[in-house]
Design an enzyme around this catalytic site. Structure first.
Site, PDB file in Angstrom:
ATOM      1  N   HIS A  49       0.725  -1.219  -0.015  1.00  0.00           N
ATOM      2  CA  HIS A  49       0.084  -0.002   0.236  1.00  0.00           C
ATOM      3  C   HIS A  49       0.901   1.315   0.013  1.00  0.00           C
ATOM      4  O   HIS A  49       2.177   1.184   0.486  1.00  0.00           O
ATOM      5  CB  HIS A  49      -1.032   0.032   1.120  1.00  0.00           C
ATOM      6  CG  HIS A  49      -2.035   0.990   1.149  1.00  0.00           C
ATOM      7  ND1 HIS A  49      -2.010   2.283   1.650  1.00  0.00           N
ATOM      8  CD2 HIS A  49      -3.244   0.813   0.854  1.00  0.00           C
ATOM      9  CE1 HIS A  49      -3.136   2.929   1.492  1.00  0.00           C
ATOM     10  NE2 HIS A  49      -3.918   2.128   0.886  1.00  0.00           N
ATOM     11  N   ASP A  58      -8.053  -4.917  -0.132  1.00  0.00           N
ATOM     12  CA  ASP A  58      -8.334  -5.572  -1.427  1.00  0.00           C
ATOM     13  C   ASP A  58      -8.133  -6.995  -1.540  1.00  0.00           C
ATOM     14  O   ASP A  58      -8.639  -7.686  -2.279  1.00  0.00           O
ATOM     15  CB  ASP A  58      -7.741  -4.653  -2.722  1.00  0.00           C
ATOM     16  CG  ASP A  58      -7.823  -3.279  -2.552  1.00  0.00           C
ATOM     17  OD1 ASP A  58      -9.425  -2.748  -2.310  1.00  0.00           O
ATOM     18  OD2 ASP A  58      -7.011  -2.543  -2.514  1.00  0.00           O
TER      19      ASP A  58
END
Length: 429
Positions: free
Chosen positions: A306, A364
């Site tokens: 991320h 996700d």
């Protein structure tokens, strides 16, 4: 302000700039007077080290894996709240008491229907249009139907617009799904909760009754909470940038949806699920990860890493738990992709290459599996994300509008093109 930062350049040139302190997190150097003082700009592609605003809404500590909404840990909110309560918190800054909650949810419920003419808007799209293309158009078109909430300088208009956006997004997203599927639209039911109502509009048909499963409703509600806001990400920054020009909130949120559509942002859960499908079997994980490590292979480990988090994404832990709950409820404990995801996570987290790069699972990685189990088609995943993030967008937009220091966004550049040159007639070139 507690200190000064000194910038030195050239031969003996220097200038001081104030350092501003936040309530938590790193301090920032206030460079608003940089160009006027020094004649210099900063160069920061992707805004890796630039604070674009002051905000009281969301805080992320990427090194520690911490996410706070208005100071509350995401773990507590996901466990104890429903989505409308979190939307109220983001918008108003405090958790509602019982009367405030009832008033808020009542107002949202009364605004879930869309103008009847708007339903005909969908027929202008092909049936196989991507839902995000539909959402960009339909949400932007709301400003053509609701003229009584477009004055951004009127606080009452702003709250009405915020409620309308939060209330109508489930209806608009569900209608996009129904239109894709060739099924009739299902209108909202005021006797259902926010998330149960959305599931009703998604999965009910006129020929048979649909009763939302409480376990699945709670799982989807948690997905919405986990995606409700995430500080100054690309789509939120887009909403703020569009809003800085004085654009109406419906247009700003439409711009945010367009940005969210990108596979590096809201489309990442779809990409993670597609990756698992491509791997296909746990026996092929080693071969796949070998390709990921090859610099020029073009193969990426989706759902890991991320931009902000350098630790385990706190939302991923909650999503993993939600994944278990949903699959157990549906009798899908042996779901092929879920078992593959767990195996891939285990191998990657024990591999020095990914550990050293601090590539941990993000939200996700598991959210696509959960949504697939709930019956949500892959190409609607980002639409669910947009539904959830609308709560954060309207809170961020409202904060930006009320900020006396906010100016129209206008980044500068480092020009590397041709210097001045003179025009040459075409017959002499």
């Amino acid at each position: 302000m507690s200190d000064k930062a000194v910038l030195s350049w050239g031969k003996g040139k220097s200038a001081e700039f104030p350092v501003l302190e936040g309530s938590i997190g790193p301090d920032v150097v206030d460079i608003r007077t940089l160009y006027g003082t020094t004649g210099l700009f900063t160069y920061d592609p992707g805004f890796l080290s630039t604070g674009s605003c002051m905000s009281r809404i969301t805080y992320i500590d990427g090194d520690q894996g911490i996410l706070l909404y208005r100071g509350y840990p995401i773990e507590q909110l996901a466990e104890k709240c429903d989505f409308p309560e979190v939307a109220y918190l983001l918008k108003h800054g405090e958790l509602p008491n019982k009367d405030q909650y009832n008033d808020w949810t009542g107002r949202i419920t009364r605004h879930t229907m869309v103008h009847d003419q708007l339903t005909r808007f969908y027929t202008g799209f092909r049936r196989d249009a991507h839902p995000m293309a539909v959402l960009v158009g339909v949400v932007g078109a709301l400003s053509a139907f609701y003229h009584d909430s477009l004055d951004i300088n009127d606080p009452e208009h702003r709250i009405i617009a915020a409620i309308r956006l939060i209330a109508k997004m489930p209806t608009i997203v569900a209608m996009a799904y129904k239109y894709n599927a060739g099924q009739p639209f299902m209108y909202p039911r005021n006797d259902l909760s926010y998330t149960a109502n959305f599931m009703h509009m998604m999965f009910a048909t006129p020929c048979e009754n649909y009763e939302p499963n409480p376990v699945l409703v709670r799982a989807l509600d948690r997905i919405l909470i986990l995606h409700a806001d995430h500080e100054q990400n690309a789509s939120t920054s887009t909403v703020r940038l569009a809003g800085s020009s004085g654009a109406n909130p419906f247009a700003c949120v439409s711009a945010g949806i367009a940005c969210l559509w990108g596979p590096a942002h809201g489309g990442a859960n779809e990409a993670a699920l597609n990756m698992l499908e491509q791997i296909g079997d746990a026996s092929k994980i080693g071969e796949f990860l070998k390709k990921v490590k090859e610099k020029n292979s073009g193969v990426k480990l989706m759902g890991f890493g991320h931009r902000v988090y350098r630790n385990y994404d706190p939302r991923a832990k909650l999503m993993r738990q939600t994944c278990h709950e949903v699959l157990n409820e549906l009798g899908l404990q042996d779901d092929r992709l879920f078992k593959l995801a767990i195996a891939l996570e285990k191998v990657a987290l024990e591999d020095d290459y990914f550990v050293q790069k601090k590539l941990y699972p993000n939200v996700d990685f598991y959210s696509g599996i959960v949504q697939r189990a709930l019956g949500i088609p892959v190409k609607l995943f980002t639409g669910i994300f947009a539904l959830a993030r609308t709560a954060g967008w309207v809170a961020q937009w409202n904060e930006m509008i009320a900020d006396p220091e906010q100016k129209i966004g206008r980044p500068r550049q480092l020009y590397i093109g041709a210097p001045r040159r003179e025009y040459v007639p075409i017959d002499k070139r």
